[in-house]
Write an enzyme that holds these catalytic residues in place. Sequence first.
Site, PDB file in Angstrom:
ATOM      1  N   TYR A   1       0.800  -1.236   0.000  1.00 12.01           N
ATOM      2  CA  TYR A   1       0.000   0.000   0.000  1.00 12.01           C
ATOM      3  C   TYR A   1       0.829   1.281   0.000  1.00 12.01           C
ATOM      4  O   TYR A   1       0.265   2.371  -0.052  1.00 12.01           O
ATOM      5  CB  TYR A   1      -0.947  -0.001   1.206  1.00 12.01           C
TER       6      TYR A   1
ATOM      7  N   HIS B   1     -15.188  -6.343  -1.804  1.00  4.60           N
ATOM      8  CA  HIS B   1     -15.342  -7.726  -2.239  1.00  4.60           C
ATOM      9  C   HIS B   1     -16.506  -8.440  -1.555  1.00  4.60           C
ATOM     10  O   HIS B   1     -16.777  -9.604  -1.856  1.00  4.60           O
ATOM     11  CB  HIS B   1     -14.040  -8.489  -1.950  1.00  4.60           C
TER      12      HIS B   1
ATOM     13  N   ASP C   1     -25.511  -1.413  -2.764  1.00  2.00           N
ATOM     14  CA  ASP C   1     -26.842  -0.814  -2.918  1.00  2.00           C
ATOM     15  C   ASP C   1     -26.804   0.691  -2.673  1.00  2.00           C
ATOM     16  O   ASP C   1     -27.453   1.462  -3.389  1.00  2.00           O
ATOM     17  CB  ASP C   1     -27.846  -1.479  -1.976  1.00  2.00           C
TER      18      ASP C   1
ATOM     19  N   HIS D   1      -8.451   1.655  -6.162  1.00  2.00           N
ATOM     20  CA  HIS D   1      -7.675   0.817  -5.242  1.00  2.00           C
ATOM     21  C   HIS D   1      -6.200   1.149  -5.391  1.00  2.00           C
ATOM     22  O   HIS D   1      -5.701   1.253  -6.514  1.00  2.00           O
ATOM     23  CB  HIS D   1      -7.900  -0.672  -5.539  1.00  2.00           C
ATOM     24  N   LEU D   2      -5.540   1.291  -4.269  1.00  2.00           N
ATOM     25  CA  LEU D   2      -4.113   1.592  -4.291  1.00  2.00           C
ATOM     26  C   LEU D   2      -3.323   0.442  -4.896  1.00  2.00           C
ATOM     27  O   LEU D   2      -2.413   0.636  -5.703  1.00  2.00           O
ATOM     28  CB  LEU D   2      -3.623   1.836  -2.862  1.00  2.00           C
ATOM     29  N   SER D   3      -3.657  -0.767  -4.479  1.00  3.15           N
ATOM     30  CA  SER D   3      -2.894  -1.947  -4.902  1.00  3.15           C
ATOM     31  C   SER D   3      -3.478  -2.537  -6.182  1.00  3.15           C
ATOM     32  O   SER D   3      -4.591  -2.197  -6.593  1.00  3.15           O
ATOM     33  CB  SER D   3      -2.908  -2.998  -3.787  1.00  3.15           C
TER      34      SER D   3
ATOM     35  N   ARG E   1      -9.840 -10.813  -4.324  1.00  2.00           N
ATOM     36  CA  ARG E   1      -9.783  -9.364  -4.549  1.00  2.00           C
ATOM     37  C   ARG E   1     -10.132  -8.978  -5.978  1.00  2.00           C
ATOM     38  O   ARG E   1     -10.308  -7.797  -6.282  1.00  2.00           O
ATOM     39  CB  ARG E   1      -8.394  -8.825  -4.194  1.00  2.00           C
TER      40      ARG E   1
HETATM   41  C1  DQA Z   1      -7.708  -1.948  -1.363  1.00  3.41           C
HETATM   42  C2  DQA Z   1      -7.697  -3.393  -1.880  1.00  3.41           C
HETATM   43  C3  DQA Z   1      -8.598  -4.264  -1.047  1.00  3.41           C
HETATM   44  O1  DQA Z   1      -8.579  -5.598  -1.543  1.00  3.41           O
HETATM   45  C4  DQA Z   1      -8.138  -4.292   0.398  1.00  3.41           C
HETATM   46  O2  DQA Z   1      -9.013  -5.055   1.180  1.00  3.41           O
HETATM   47  C5  DQA Z   1      -7.959  -2.924   0.966  1.00  3.41           C
HETATM   48  C6  DQA Z   1      -7.370  -1.884   0.123  1.00  3.41           C
HETATM   49  C7  DQA Z   1      -6.690  -1.078  -2.100  1.00  3.41           C
HETATM   50  O3  DQA Z   1      -6.806   0.140  -2.025  1.00  3.41           O
HETATM   51  O4  DQA Z   1      -5.779  -1.605  -2.732  1.00  3.41           O
HETATM   52  O5  DQA Z   1      -8.227  -2.689   2.138  1.00  3.41           O
HETATM   53  O6  DQA Z   1      -8.994  -1.408  -1.573  1.00  3.41           O
END
Ligand code: DQA
Length: 148
Positions: free
Chosen positions: A21, A78, A85, A100-102, A111
């Site tokens: 992250y 997920h 909703d 998403h950062l990752s 994921r």
């Molecule tokens: C996330 C990716 C998700 O799978 C994970 O549970 C996170 C961070 C991301 O920003 O990469 O908490 O949303």
Amino acid sequence: MIAVVHGVNLNLLGRRDPAVYGTLTLAALEASCATWAQETGDTAQCFQTNHEGALVEHLHDLAGVASGVILNPGAWTHSSYAIRDAAEFLATYAPIVEVHLSNVMEREPFRRHSVLDGVVAHRIWGKGADGYREAIAWLAAGSPPAAR
Ligand code: DQA
């Protein structure tokens, strides 16, 4: 106003698995989002919670208030049909960009699936903080309908 909304565990940014992250804290990321929004002539309002119901209610409250929404629900991405909703409701008012950062596509298989599929206007992953900058630029460009 662009709303930047973070869900569960994202308050731990900077301390949580930096290899995945990065080292940026949530406060620093939010400050950058405010700067990037200002550069487009807009403002950013940031929110984070570890409580699912609080996130749902925040999404409700953004309807008619935010012109665009950047949403990183963390692991709720997920699993939470309640957040889906609420996002589906909010999406009738403003475009939502899921960020998403990752690189969620190259981590554990669970994921790869997002409950926000079909609800959000655009998705960005795997670009760290730059993904937020890209999302703000995308919203500022008028969130092309073709991409929704
Ligand atoms: C996330 C990716 C998700 O799978 C994970 O549970 C996170 C961070 C991301 O920003 O990469 O908490 O949303």
